[in-house]
Design a protein around this motif. Structure first.
Motif, short mmCIF file in Angstrom:
data_model
loop_
_atom_site.label_atom_id
_atom_site.label_comp_id
_atom_site.label_asym_id
_atom_site.label_seq_id
_atom_site.Cartn_x
_atom_site.Cartn_y
_atom_site.Cartn_z
N GLU A 255 52.79 51.04 24.03
CA GLU A 255 51.47 51.59 24.36
C GLU A 255 50.94 52.46 23.22
OE1 GLU A 255 49.33 54.48 27.71
OE2 GLU A 255 51.43 53.92 27.91
N THR A 256 51.83 53.24 22.61
CA THR A 256 51.43 54.09 21.48
C THR A 256 50.91 53.25 20.32
OG1 THR A 256 53.04 55.80 22.08
CG2 THR A 256 52.23 55.81 19.81
N SER B 291 47.54 51.40 21.16
CA SER B 291 46.37 52.26 21.33
C SER B 291 45.70 52.57 19.99
CB SER B 291 46.75 53.56 22.03
OG SER B 291 47.63 54.34 21.22
#
Length: 333
Positions: free
Chosen positions: A114-115, A118
């Motif tokens: 997710e990091t 994003s």
């Protein structure tokens, strides 16, 4: 050009219709690949400074004045979208407690992916490969297995390695590490510090290490900034500060290290405690705890002067340097 330049930074907290100063006129620079430490007791302003660098000071705190420039861009003037571009990507932060950073209901892999996604437009598969590579880089055994585990399934040291892996995902220019070994035992602390040091050296990443322990700092940082009650009181090369501390507060921090006493003896300590923001004394804030304090210390705030290769804000050092200068002058005459 400095990678990071903090100039005359003042941070206040608005509390019950009064303004309390958390940071006062703080200035320092950081070069690419350099490792510096911010040192002081709890309440000195170290963590506030760390959060200020990425403009994460929340209400009732705010940056009252000064600048924080990443190369030529002032972080204090950035909007939320601009800040999101540099947080994690240019400047990453390691917090004290990994369990407060990691989401307990998501797997390690989901959080790392997710990091990455994003900030970048890459596929899940590519993001997964990057995440596993970073887990391997921080010396986590069986990274493919850890990728699918939850934070509670890992040890404290392993979780901190995951946090370090997460800040490396986007190849930042600066890592801010806020007491990164506080919750770990001594053996794991040493491993984490050596890992951080190796990562910064190998990748040319600048490090801001926030710590209360000069013993820890001596193993990692090239330059050290000592803070007391929101102000910088001494700054210089770490070895100089360890071997020849100038400010009485720095001397007290060093004397309080366990290795400075013989086995069976009581540990040395600085008498008194750090003043609260609302009760900061006049003059030099350290004067109520300083064995060398004079009336001038109680009334005036000392300015920075150079003592060798270090700079220090202390009237005692200023008087000693003036005395040495007078003696040299008499000898030469």
């Amino acid at each position: 050009m400095n990678l990071l330049s903090v100039s005359n930074l003042n941070v206040n907290f608005h509390m019950k219709e009064q303004e309390l100063a958390a940071l006062i006129d703080v200035s320092f620079t950081l070069n690419r690949g350099e490792r510096i430490a911010i040192v002081g007791e709890s309440g000195a302003g170290k963590s506030v400074l760390g959060f200020s660098i990425v403009n994460l000071i929340g209400k009732p705190g705010y940056i009252a004045s000064g600048s924080i420039k990443l190369e030529n861009k002032d972080i204090t003037q950035m909007n939320l979208r601009q800040l999101q571009e540099i947080r994690g990507k240019r400047i990453a932060m390691i917090f004290q407690d990994p369990m407060m950073t990691l989401n307990p209901v998501l797997t390690i892999g989901d959080q790392l992916v997710e990091t990455i996604r994003s900030h970048t437009k890459i596929s899940y598969k590519d993001a997964r490969n990057i995440a596993i590579e970073k887990l391997h880089n921080v010396q986590i055994a069986s990274p493919e297995k850890r990728f699918d585990q939850y934070p509670h399934e890992l040890s404290g040291g392993m979780r901190q390695r995951v946090i370090i892996a997460s800040v490396l995902l986007l190849n930042p220019d600066i890592i801010i590490a806020d007491e990164p070994t506080t919750a770990l035992d001594v053996t794991i602390q040493a491993e984490i510090l050596q890992l951080l040091l190796a990562i910064c050296r190998d990748n040319g990443v600048a490090l801001v290490l926030i710590s209360h322990d000069l013993g820890v700092v001596s193993k990692v940082a090239e330059r050290t900034i000592v803070m007391y009650a929101g102000r910088v009181v001494e700054e210089g090369p770490t070895l100089e500060i360890i071997n020849d501390p100038q400010h009485p507060y720095t001397q007290g921090l060093l004397n309080a290290l366990p290795q400075m006493t013989l086995p069976g003896q009581r540990l040395n300590q600085i008498q008194g405690s750090m003043p609260s923001l609302a009760e900061r004394p006049s003059g030099c804030a350290f004067h109520p705890r300083c064995p060398y304090a004079t009336e001038r210390c109680r009334q005036e705030q000392p300015s920075f002067i150079y003592s060798g290769v270090s700079s220090v804000a202390c009237f005692l050092v200023e008087d000693m340097l003036n005395e040495f200068a007078e003696q040299d002058k008499e000898v030469n005459e």
